[in-house]
Scaffold this active site. Structure first.
Site, mmCIF file in Angstrom:
data_model
loop_
_atom_site.group_PDB
_atom_site.id
_atom_site.type_symbol
_atom_site.label_atom_id
_atom_site.label_comp_id
_atom_site.label_asym_id
_atom_site.label_seq_id
_atom_site.Cartn_x
_atom_site.Cartn_y
_atom_site.Cartn_z
ATOM 1 N N ASP A 8 0.903 -1.224 -0.067
ATOM 2 C CA ASP A 8 -0.021 -0.041 -0.128
ATOM 3 C C ASP A 8 0.874 1.355 -0.004
ATOM 4 O OD1 ASP A 8 -2.044 1.696 0.311
ATOM 5 O OD2 ASP A 8 -2.719 1.058 2.064
ATOM 6 N N ASP A 102 -2.858 2.539 -6.096
ATOM 7 C CA ASP A 102 -1.889 2.543 -4.917
ATOM 8 C C ASP A 102 -1.816 1.369 -4.195
ATOM 9 O OD1 ASP A 102 -4.178 3.064 -3.936
ATOM 10 O OD2 ASP A 102 -3.599 4.524 -2.397
ATOM 11 N N GLU A 103 -2.414 0.321 -4.530
ATOM 12 C CA GLU A 103 -2.258 -0.898 -3.659
ATOM 13 C C GLU A 103 -2.682 -1.961 -4.524
ATOM 14 O OE1 GLU A 103 -5.500 -1.564 -0.432
ATOM 15 O OE2 GLU A 103 -6.684 -0.179 -1.454
#
Length: 358
Positions: A8, A102-103
């Site tokens: 993350d 983003d993860e």
């Protein structure tokens, strides 16, 4: 037993802006709209110290942190960096399941480096991300997706947490229920009203009780508090929808103005569909009233909506049919779902976040 990593990125959008503009480093920063109707898409850790969070209104963010700096989003840049990070993941395993820009989950049980330690892989990936992008990431390592996801939040920012099989149950029993992935604010309040504050409290409830109070989600809660999660990391995550929405600086009550705005949103959605050649069969209209009540109305068809004029007509018809239910709006949205392509790498695409118009 699987070896799962959840990566993350730390305050991803805001961190990219601080990386690219040295004047913003160390300052409280928000990506999004700074006006009363704007919404924070990402807040730097300097801003989070004041209580600023994503999805918060720009007006509230300014009240909490008067010196906060707002910058407009640059999704093309964020997407480019995200692909750069994904290429790093693919150096270790093809079993990469992106959840958003983003993860992502990685299954490194068998990996391209023939490394036996998932922890060492996670540490190496984090170092490479920082070296190659100038950004930091946090990681969670465990034997299933649920635990890896929770673990990645424990030592944020720029940290790592490992949950082994031996410590998983004790860890979950001590964990506050609002920290469980899949337990939102409303559900957490309901659990609190039932005397359920920790995983240990949750574990005392039978599966039948949890199903009675929470429906099908009760079965999920019953399993995860016992560290049971058999979901595989899926590199071919099904894309569910393509959508666009817009928050207005002032409430809109004129149906013609609403239709003009919906036309713009429909055009944005159609451009994306045409570019990816991925068309949907269900059209959904979203309206948010000034008191923040959300109304969604949908219409499904036997075949894909491929023509822009047809999409616009459908959206306008939905508005005509349901405008009396929301005669004044602060937000409008258009979403296409039931997409024809099933093997995509993201769960959904939101073309525009709730940023106010300039």
């Amino acid at each position: 037993m699987r070896k799962i990593i959840h990566i993350d990125m730390d305050a991803f959008f805001a961190s990219v802006e601080q990386r690219d503009n040295p004047d913003l480093r160390g300052r409280p920063l928000a990506v999004g709209g700074g006006g009363p109707r704007g919404v924070v898409a990402s807040a730097s850790y300097e801003a989070r110290k004041y209580g600023v969070r994503s999805a918060m209104s720009g007006g509230m963010a300014r009240r909490l942190c008067p010196e906060i700096v707002f910058v407009r989003s640059r999704f093309d840049v964020y997407r480019s960096v995200s692909y750069q990070i994904r290429d790093i993941f693919l150096d270790y395993t093809d079993l990469v399941e992106p959840l958003s820009l983003d993860e992502a989950y990685l299954d490194v049980t068998e990996n391209k480096k023939n490394m036996t330690s998932a922890t060492l892989i996670a540490q190496e990936i984090r170092k490479r991300i920082e070296a190659e992008t100038g950004l930091t990431a946090s990681a969670g390592v465990s034997f299933n997706k649920f635990l890896a996801k929770i673990a990645s939040d424990i030592n944020k920012p720029n940290g790592i947490k490992v949950i082994t099989p031996e410590e998983a149950i004790a860890f979950l029993e001590q964990l506050a229920v609002e920290k469980f992935h899949g337990v939102g604010k409303v559900t957490a309040r309901k659990m609190h009203n039932m005397g359920i504050y920790t995983g240990g409290d949750l574990k005392q409830r039978s599966e039948a009780d949890l199903v009675r109070f929470f429906g099908k989600a009760g079965r999920y809660y019953y399993r995860i508090v016992r560290a049971e999660d058999n979901r595989e990391v899926n590199p071919h995550r099904i894309r569910k929808s393509i959508g666009a929405e817009r928050t207005f600086n002032e409430d809109v009550s004129d149906p013609e103005i609403m239709k003009n705005k919906l036309t713009d949103l429909a055009e944005g959605v159609h451009r994306y569909m045409d570019k990816t050649q991925n068309f949907g069969r269900t059209v959904t209209l979203k309206l948010k009233s000034p008191d923040f009540k959300i109304l969604t109305r949908s219409r499904s068809f036997a075949s894909e909506i491929r023509n822009l004029d047809e999409l616009i007509r459908i959206v306008h018809d939905l508005l005509d049919q349901h405008i009396e239910e929301a005669p004044i709006v602060r937000l409008l949205g258009v979403t296409l779902s039931n997409l024809e392509k099933e093997n995509e790498t993201e769960g959904g695409v939101q073309l525009e976040l709730e940023f106010p118009e300039e």
